[in-house]
Design a protein around this motif. Structure first.
Motif, PDB file in Angstrom:
ATOM      1  N   LEU A  42       0.808  -1.226   0.000  1.00  0.00           N
ATOM      2  CA  LEU A  42       0.000   0.000   0.000  1.00  0.00           C
ATOM      3  C   LEU A  42       0.837   1.271   0.000  1.00  0.00           C
ATOM      4  O   LEU A  42       0.303   2.367   0.059  1.00  0.00           O
ATOM      5  N   HIS A  43       2.145   1.141  -0.037  1.00  0.00           N
ATOM      6  CA  HIS A  43       3.019   2.318   0.015  1.00  0.00           C
ATOM      7  C   HIS A  43       2.965   3.068  -1.318  1.00  0.00           C
ATOM      8  O   HIS A  43       3.289   2.513  -2.355  1.00  0.00           O
ATOM      9  N   GLU A  44       2.566   4.340  -1.225  1.00  0.00           N
ATOM     10  CA  GLU A  44       2.354   5.087  -2.477  1.00  0.00           C
ATOM     11  C   GLU A  44       3.236   6.317  -2.626  1.00  0.00           C
ATOM     12  O   GLU A  44       3.364   6.875  -3.713  1.00  0.00           O
ATOM     13  N   SER A  79       6.962  -0.285  -8.037  1.00  0.00           N
ATOM     14  CA  SER A  79       7.512   0.066  -6.727  1.00  0.00           C
ATOM     15  C   SER A  79       7.115  -1.003  -5.711  1.00  0.00           C
ATOM     16  O   SER A  79       6.000  -1.524  -5.762  1.00  0.00           O
TER      17      SER A  79
HETATM   18 CO1  B1M Z   1       5.311   1.042   6.044  1.00  0.00          CO
HETATM   19  N1  B1M Z   1       6.919  -0.029   6.208  1.00  0.00           N
HETATM   20  N2  B1M Z   1       4.239  -0.489   6.539  1.00  0.00           N
HETATM   21  N3  B1M Z   1       3.825   2.268   5.941  1.00  0.00           N
HETATM   22  N4  B1M Z   1       6.579   2.412   5.871  1.00  0.00           N
HETATM   23  C1  B1M Z   1       8.182   0.581   5.795  1.00  0.00           C
HETATM   24  C2  B1M Z   1       8.467   0.282   4.338  1.00  0.00           C
HETATM   25  C3  B1M Z   1       9.215  -0.095   6.787  1.00  0.00           C
HETATM   26  C4  B1M Z   1      10.644  -0.178   6.245  1.00  0.00           C
HETATM   27  C5  B1M Z   1       9.154   0.634   8.159  1.00  0.00           C
HETATM   28  C6  B1M Z   1      10.123   0.063   9.158  1.00  0.00           C
HETATM   29  O1  B1M Z   1       9.844  -0.958   9.764  1.00  0.00           O
HETATM   30  N5  B1M Z   1      11.237   0.707   9.355  1.00  0.00           N
HETATM   31  C7  B1M Z   1       8.547  -1.507   6.990  1.00  0.00           C
HETATM   32  C8  B1M Z   1       8.957  -2.586   5.976  1.00  0.00           C
HETATM   33  C9  B1M Z   1       9.815  -3.638   6.589  1.00  0.00           C
HETATM   34  C10 B1M Z   1      10.215  -4.663   5.582  1.00  0.00           C
HETATM   35  O2  B1M Z   1       9.481  -5.093   4.742  1.00  0.00           O
HETATM   36  N6  B1M Z   1      11.445  -5.059   5.686  1.00  0.00           N
HETATM   37  C11 B1M Z   1       7.076  -1.154   6.880  1.00  0.00           C
HETATM   38  C12 B1M Z   1       6.032  -1.938   7.402  1.00  0.00           C
HETATM   39  C13 B1M Z   1       6.451  -3.132   8.234  1.00  0.00           C
HETATM   40  C14 B1M Z   1       4.673  -1.644   7.172  1.00  0.00           C
HETATM   41  C15 B1M Z   1       3.445  -2.441   7.637  1.00  0.00           C
HETATM   42  C16 B1M Z   1       3.568  -3.975   7.498  1.00  0.00           C
HETATM   43  C17 B1M Z   1       3.168  -2.004   9.095  1.00  0.00           C
HETATM   44  C18 B1M Z   1       2.047  -2.749   9.775  1.00  0.00           C
HETATM   45  O3  B1M Z   1       0.926  -2.768   9.326  1.00  0.00           O
HETATM   46  N7  B1M Z   1       2.373  -3.381  10.887  1.00  0.00           N
HETATM   47  C19 B1M Z   1       2.328  -1.883   6.726  1.00  0.00           C
HETATM   48  C20 B1M Z   1       2.215  -2.644   5.397  1.00  0.00           C
HETATM   49  C21 B1M Z   1       1.013  -2.203   4.602  1.00  0.00           C
HETATM   50  C22 B1M Z   1       1.062  -2.769   3.201  1.00  0.00           C
HETATM   51  O4  B1M Z   1       1.680  -2.185   2.345  1.00  0.00           O
HETATM   52  N8  B1M Z   1       0.423  -3.906   2.978  1.00  0.00           N
HETATM   53  C23 B1M Z   1       2.863  -0.511   6.483  1.00  0.00           C
HETATM   54  C24 B1M Z   1       2.052   0.593   6.248  1.00  0.00           C
HETATM   55  C25 B1M Z   1       2.505   1.885   6.068  1.00  0.00           C
HETATM   56  C26 B1M Z   1       1.578   3.093   5.968  1.00  0.00           C
HETATM   57  C27 B1M Z   1       0.311   2.785   5.175  1.00  0.00           C
HETATM   58  C28 B1M Z   1       1.182   3.514   7.376  1.00  0.00           C
HETATM   59  C29 B1M Z   1       2.546   4.185   5.387  1.00  0.00           C
HETATM   60  C30 B1M Z   1       2.409   4.382   3.860  1.00  0.00           C
HETATM   61  C31 B1M Z   1       1.401   5.456   3.524  1.00  0.00           C
HETATM   62  C32 B1M Z   1       1.293   5.707   2.064  1.00  0.00           C
HETATM   63  O5  B1M Z   1       2.168   5.444   1.265  1.00  0.00           O
HETATM   64  N9  B1M Z   1       0.128   6.244   1.721  1.00  0.00           N
HETATM   65  C33 B1M Z   1       3.913   3.596   5.682  1.00  0.00           C
HETATM   66  C34 B1M Z   1       5.123   4.337   5.638  1.00  0.00           C
HETATM   67  C35 B1M Z   1       4.978   5.830   5.470  1.00  0.00           C
HETATM   68  C36 B1M Z   1       6.397   3.725   5.741  1.00  0.00           C
HETATM   69  C37 B1M Z   1       7.789   4.402   5.784  1.00  0.00           C
HETATM   70  C38 B1M Z   1       7.956   5.021   7.171  1.00  0.00           C
HETATM   71  C39 B1M Z   1       8.055   5.478   4.757  1.00  0.00           C
HETATM   72  C40 B1M Z   1       7.798   5.076   3.297  1.00  0.00           C
HETATM   73  C41 B1M Z   1       7.858   6.336   2.461  1.00  0.00           C
HETATM   74  O6  B1M Z   1       6.833   6.872   2.062  1.00  0.00           O
HETATM   75  N10 B1M Z   1       9.074   6.868   2.278  1.00  0.00           N
HETATM   76  C42 B1M Z   1       8.749   3.171   5.521  1.00  0.00           C
HETATM   77  C43 B1M Z   1      10.122   3.337   6.143  1.00  0.00           C
HETATM   78  C44 B1M Z   1      11.185   3.673   5.104  1.00  0.00           C
HETATM   79  O7  B1M Z   1      11.022   3.442   3.936  1.00  0.00           O
HETATM   80  N11 B1M Z   1      12.281   4.140   5.575  1.00  0.00           N
HETATM   81  C45 B1M Z   1       7.863   2.024   5.872  1.00  0.00           C
HETATM   82  C46 B1M Z   1       9.295   8.144   1.556  1.00  0.00           C
HETATM   83  C47 B1M Z   1       9.451   7.887   0.077  1.00  0.00           C
HETATM   84  C48 B1M Z   1       9.779   9.206  -0.636  1.00  0.00           C
HETATM   85  O8  B1M Z   1      10.541   7.001  -0.081  1.00  0.00           O
HETATM   86  O9  B1M Z   1       8.998   5.079  -0.623  1.00  0.00           O
HETATM   87  O10 B1M Z   1      11.491   4.703  -0.289  1.00  0.00           O
HETATM   88  P1  B1M Z   1      10.379   5.573  -0.751  1.00  0.00           P
HETATM   89  O11 B1M Z   1      10.595   5.888  -2.294  1.00  0.00           O
HETATM   90  C49 B1M Z   1      11.814   6.372  -2.812  1.00  0.00           C
HETATM   91  C50 B1M Z   1      12.763   5.269  -3.281  1.00  0.00           C
HETATM   92  O12 B1M Z   1      12.574   4.024  -2.636  1.00  0.00           O
HETATM   93  C51 B1M Z   1      12.550   5.225  -4.751  1.00  0.00           C
HETATM   94  O13 B1M Z   1      12.264   6.583  -5.075  1.00  0.00           O
HETATM   95  C52 B1M Z   1      11.434   7.135  -4.055  1.00  0.00           C
HETATM   96  C53 B1M Z   1      11.645   8.630  -3.987  1.00  0.00           C
HETATM   97  O14 B1M Z   1      12.984   8.978  -3.799  1.00  0.00           O
HETATM   98  N12 B1M Z   1      11.486   4.425  -5.330  1.00  0.00           N
HETATM   99  C54 B1M Z   1      11.522   4.052  -6.638  1.00  0.00           C
HETATM  100  C55 B1M Z   1      10.323   3.990  -4.803  1.00  0.00           C
HETATM  101  N13 B1M Z   1       9.606   3.349  -5.725  1.00  0.00           N
HETATM  102  C56 B1M Z   1      10.324   3.378  -6.872  1.00  0.00           C
HETATM  103  C57 B1M Z   1      10.037   2.870  -8.128  1.00  0.00           C
HETATM  104  C58 B1M Z   1      10.988   3.056  -9.141  1.00  0.00           C
HETATM  105  C59 B1M Z   1      12.190   3.712  -8.886  1.00  0.00           C
HETATM  106  C60 B1M Z   1      12.467   4.226  -7.645  1.00  0.00           C
HETATM  107  O15 B1M Z   1      10.819   2.601 -10.384  1.00  0.00           O
HETATM  108  C61 B1M Z   1       9.560   2.138 -10.756  1.00  0.00           C
END
Ligand code: B1M
Length: 215
Positions: free
Chosen positions: A102-104, A148
């Motif tokens: 669900l990460h968007e 993603s």
């Molecule tokens: Co979640 N989450 N989350 N989460 N979340 C992470 C990913 C996590 C690392 C947090 C942690 O424990 N430190 C962890 C994953 C652990 C793992 O798998 N090893 C985690 C978890 C565990 C979960 C849940 C399972 C929690 C639970 O329910 N107990 C759950 C899963 C839900 C599901 O998806 N089924 C969950 C839920 C959520 C929220 C819904 C609350 C929320 C998302 C809200 C939303 O998106 N509307 C959320 C959030 C916010 C995060 C963290 C804190 C931040 C993600 C984010 O938005 N980052 C995240 C921790 C982290 O990543 N450090 C975490 C900011 C964003 C700009 O960066 O998404 O990395 P990012 O994207 C970057 C690059 O990765 C890249 O470019 C982007 C911009 O620079 N990139 C691409 C991304 N996609 C790309 C595609 C490309 C190229 C580059 O080409 C196509």
């Protein structure tokens, strides 16, 4: 980090969407670079939220409200990025987050940056099965399909996507780009993707290479 970037980051850490929105508007009024406000401000904040969640100091509500704050800020800052767009369509891109995920925020930011750089992006949203990417790629005659994945469990869906595109006869014409926090270059190669990007800026460079177009 400027004071404003720090304030933006802190408002995400504190989970204060209204403050993030106000600060983002102030940042633009001050003439700060919207991309830097995102990468040096909002992203640093949400990364800290992730760390606090991983260490057990924050729980799901804080994760959700932190993401809400980040999205509020992006709503203000992303249009400013798009305002800089000034070129013809480079290529068609289908973009989405894989099934079960669900990460968007990151996906949407990648889409905004691609759009700002002249790509036509069809964003199919989150939690999308491989078949939805395939259908969309056919519909828009995509050059690139971007997937993603933010979870170690869902990154496996990226491999399914590569296979689905092969089965549909779309590869090698359609190039697959993957990204997301747990994804690596090595993994991308292993699953047969055409490229991996670490962040939204390198995703734009990669997309130009995959589209065989000048940046
Ligand atoms: Co979640 N989450 N989350 N989460 N979340 C992470 C990913 C996590 C690392 C947090 C942690 O424990 N430190 C962890 C994953 C652990 C793992 O798998 N090893 C985690 C978890 C565990 C979960 C849940 C399972 C929690 C639970 O329910 N107990 C759950 C899963 C839900 C599901 O998806 N089924 C969950 C839920 C959520 C929220 C819904 C609350 C929320 C998302 C809200 C939303 O998106 N509307 C959320 C959030 C916010 C995060 C963290 C804190 C931040 C993600 C984010 O938005 N980052 C995240 C921790 C982290 O990543 N450090 C975490 C900011 C964003 C700009 O960066 O998404 O990395 P990012 O994207 C970057 C690059 O990765 C890249 O470019 C982007 C911009 O620079 N990139 C691409 C991304 N996609 C790309 C595609 C490309 C190229 C580059 O080409 C196509």
């Amino acid at each position: 980090m400027t004071d404003m970037f720090e304030k933006l980051a802190q408002s995400v850490i504190d989970g204060e969407p209204d403050d993030t929105s106000t600060l983002a508007k102030e940042a633009l009024e001050q003439g700060l670079d919207p991309l830097k406000c995102i990468t040096e401000g909002l992203t640093k904040g949400i990364q800290k939220v992730g760390e606090l969640f991983a260490s057990g100091d924050y729980f799901l509500p804080e994760l959700i409200i932190g993401a809400d704050a980040m999205k509020e800020g992006l709503e203000i800052l992303e249009p400013a990025l798009l305002g800089e767009q000034k070129r013809e369509v480079v290529a068609q891109v289908v973009l989405g987050t894989v099934e079960g995920d669900l990460h968007e925020i990151g996906k949407t930011l990648v889409g905004t940056m691609l759009t700002a750089n002249g790509f036509q992006v069809k964003d199919i949203g989150v939690d999308q099965p491989a078949s939805a990417f395939v259908d969309a790629a056919k519909e828009v005659d995509a050059t690139i399909v971007g997937a993603s994945a933010l979870l170690t469990t869902t990154m496996l869906q990226q491999e399914k996507l590569v296979q689905a595109l092969e089965e549909a006869g779309l590869k090698p014409k359609v190039k697959v780009m993957v990204g997301g926090a747990p994804v690596t270059e090595t993994y991308a190669k292993k699953i047969g993707a055409d490229g991996y990007a670490e962040d939204a800026i390198s995703a734009v460079d990669l997309a130009f290479r995959l589209a065989d177009a000048p940046a």
